[in-house]
Design an enzyme around this catalytic site. Structure first.
Site, short mmCIF file in Angstrom:
data_model
loop_
_atom_site.label_atom_id
_atom_site.label_comp_id
_atom_site.label_asym_id
_atom_site.label_seq_id
_atom_site.Cartn_x
_atom_site.Cartn_y
_atom_site.Cartn_z
N ALA B 130 0.84 -1.20 0.00
CA ALA B 130 0.00 0.00 0.00
C ALA B 130 0.87 1.25 0.00
CB ALA B 130 -0.93 0.01 1.21
N GLU B 363 6.10 11.27 -0.20
CA GLU B 363 5.04 12.20 0.21
C GLU B 363 4.11 12.52 -0.97
OE1 GLU B 363 5.94 15.14 3.16
OE2 GLU B 363 7.76 14.07 3.77
N GLU B 367 2.91 11.87 -10.10
CA GLU B 367 1.62 11.49 -10.70
C GLU B 367 0.48 11.83 -9.74
OE1 GLU B 367 4.45 9.48 -10.65
OE2 GLU B 367 4.86 10.20 -12.69
#
Lengths: 257, 379
Positions: B130, B363, B367
């Site tokens: 993730a 951070e 994109e």
């Protein structure tokens, strides 16, 4: 308890000065300003002595009214208040004028035990203001100081002077004036709270009007040009015969006599 | 419109430059070469009161504005990107969520020592599965009596090997997706919390980054930050502010690349004259300087919006996007100007080139920044 005055000068940051290659003129359009290097040592030494022995530190400067920016810089370094002796005409002052202005202001409003100046300023390095100020105030003066100690009696200051041919230790009754060398200490970088707190410290704004007299220059600057270093591009061999040729060239250039 | 910094901001900048010259630059090569974490510099940052710049004095901070903090990160990164980032991670990622969402008790217990620099902070959102897709987090937090029990692992966690406290995002209700995420305050050294090996990175090599594993890691119930289900919002708001910090880091790196290029091009002689006299080099320098200035204005403007209490999510994304891509592009250009010597280890531009890359990734990737910007514009 010591009442100390640390004098400082707001000077052009020499790193920002550009040179016009053709005319050798100094290009000053984008220069920044800073507290003269050795004056930072003067302020640091004053604050150090105050931390050790108690008392007060006043930072004093003479300059044009536009130099106001220097005050927060100086006050962030530890002094409790500042004397800002200013007038629009106080630009490019001669050392003698600066000393006379400082002397008038100090006589009029300050009680002091010790005055600390930098040995010389980053721009002119004339080494005149300190001794001339002491003379006008009628107090003893030690120059080239790289160590400063308050005597046990608290009535004298012991100054170690770094001279060309050795060290000299002198003791002077207070009040006295010293001019300090950069070896004397390492100025602290102000902490963030010191920077933010500087604006809250009192500044005495002293104008030419308050001083009640005028200060005439004795010198006239006719021009300033950048120094150049010209290379002769002479080549010498490394053998014995060539040593004489080298000596001949050095004699011809006036490097040796 | 006023483009002037305040006298205080100028003084802080001058102070950081002096600090860098004295303490940061001399260590920068060792930090990179040996992947050395400069703890001695962190201690000095504390002495300068730079570890809690934008937080109020009542919480141990300096009570300065965000722009002042941004200037400090920029200048530190100009000398050493690891040092700039360490402060950024501590201030923006660990301290901010505590300041914004912490209870008074949590602030006193954790934010005060963070701001005073008594400990460093770390923020753990990313997981092996993730990254950008934060909702796919598999770390769980289950309430068991008066305690939450955390299980799972977090990846690429900056400052983790040296952190005194972690803000950890974990799933409290998987069925709710991102709305099932919650934020927790986990003190370093809590049983069940393990920090892995310092990862061997391409850039910002001294910054300590590791995997953080939680195995039945129990924390008191009162260590929930904000409310259950607020974790995603806390993380996104934290990253919004952090992006201005990363923009500042990238800006510092890009400025350093420009500084090095100007200096080198004036010294390097080819065909009998300095290479700065050739138009090819002059144009490169002009393009670099223009990009750096544009990056600076975007970054300072985002910080200004933050200080004014204006929305800054889009501005922070624009600043981070442009500054990080500027850093990547211009460090590349700097090596080109240096030629062969710029390709050699130990030369500053070679380090800058590697340090720049991460600013386009962490951070929020470039994109994601484009998604944030367009999302704001196309609502």
């Amino acid at each position: 308890m010591l009442n100390i005055i640390a004098c400082f000068k707001w000077v052009v940051d020499e790193a920002d000065v550009k040179i016009d290659a053709k005319s050798r003129a100094l290009l000053m359009e984008r220069v920044g300003y800073k507290i003269s290097d050795y004056d930072r040592n003067a302020i640091e030494e004053a604050v150090r002595l105050q931390e050790q022995h108690g008392g007060n530190v006043v930072a004093a400067t003479v300059g044009p009214s536009t130099a106001k920016q220097c005050l927060k810089d100086a006050l962030s370094r530890g002094p409790e208040r500042a004397d800002f002796i200013n007038d629009p005409s106080f630009v490019d002052l001669e050392p003698e004028q600066t000393a006379a202005i400082l002397a008038t202001a100090i006589k009029a409003k300050e009680e002091y035990d010790l005055i600390i100046c930098g040995e010389g300023s980053s721009d002119l390095y004339a080494q005149q203001v300190g001794p001339a100020l002491a003379e006008r105030l009628g107090i003893p003066c030690a120059t080239c100081v790289n160590k400063l100690t308050l005597a046990e009696s608290k009535k004298e200051i012991i100054a170690e002077r770094k001279l060309d041919d050795g060290m000299e230790v002198v003791s002077m009754p207070l009040p006295a004036l010293v001019t300090v060398l950069p070896d004397i200490n390492t100025p602290r970088i102000p902490t963030l709270k010191q920077v933010l707190g500087a604006a809250k410290k009192p500044v005495d704004n002293i104008t030419l009007n308050d001083l009640g007299q005028t200060y005439k220059p004795c010198l006239q600057t006719t021009g300033i040009l950048a120094a150049t270093m010209e290379r002769r591009r002479l080549k010498f061999g490394a053998d014995e015969k060539n040593i004489l040729v080298i000596i001949g060239a050095l004699l011809k250039e006036g490097v040796i006599a | 419109m006023n483009f002037n910094l305040t006298e205080e901001q100028e003084l802080v900048r001058a102070g950081v430059r002096e600090f860098c010259q004295k303490y940061v630059e001399p260590l920068a090569e060792k930090v990179d070469e040996e992947a050395y974490f400069p703890m001695e510099t962190v201690k000095k940052l504390t002495e300068q009161e730079w570890t809690g710049i934008p937080y109020p004095a009542e919480y141990g901070g300096a009570g300065a504005d965000y722009l002042t903090y941004i200037i400090v990160v920029e200048e530190l990164s100009r000398a050493c990107a690891t040092t700039g980032f360490t402060l950024e991670c501590h201030t923006s990622l660990a301290s901010y969520p505590l300041y914004k969402f912490g209870t008074e008790e949590q602030k006193q217990k954790y934010l005060v020592p963070l701001c005073k620099g008594e400990m460093l902070g770390s923020f753990a959102l990313t997981e092996p599965g993730a990254g950008t897709d934060a909702g796919a987090a598999s770390t769980t937090a289950v309430l068991d009596g008066d305690e939450y029990v955390l299980n799972g692992s977090k990846m690429f966690i900056s400052n983790s090997p040296v952190a005194g406290v972690f803000i950890i995002i974990a799933m409290t209700d998987k069925s709710k997706g991102t709305k099932g995420l919650s934020a927790f305050i986990v003190p370093g050294g809590t049983p069940g919390l393990k920090v892995g090996e310092h990862l061997n990175k391409m850039g910002i090599r001294g910054s300590v980054t590791a995997e953080v594993v939680m195995k039945d890691c129990r924390i008191p119930k009162e260590n929930l930050l904000g409310n259950e289900g607020q974790g995603f919002k806390i993380a996104m708001m934290t990253l919004d502010g952090g992006r201005i910090g990363i923009a500042a880091q990238a800006l510092g790196i890009a400025q350093a690349a420009l500084d090095e290029s100007i200096q080198y091009s004036k010294e390097r002689v080819q065909f009998g004259k300095p290479i700065s006299s050739f138009q090819a080099i002059q144009w490169m320098i002009a393009n670099m300087a223009t990009d750096v200035q544009a990056a600076r204005f975007l970054t300072y403007h985002a910080a200004w919006c933050y200080d004014q209490g204006l929305p800054y999510s889009k501005e922070a994304a624009m600043a981070k996007l442009f500054a990080s891509e500027t850093a990547a592009r211009q460090t590349n250009r700097a090596i080109q100007i240096h030629g062969g010597i710029g390709f050699i280890k130990g030369h500053k531009v070679e380090r800058l080139y590697r340090d720049a890359k991460i600013t386009e990734i962490y951070e929020g990737t470039s994109e994601v920044m484009r998604m944030v910007i367009s999302g704001n514009l196309l609502r």
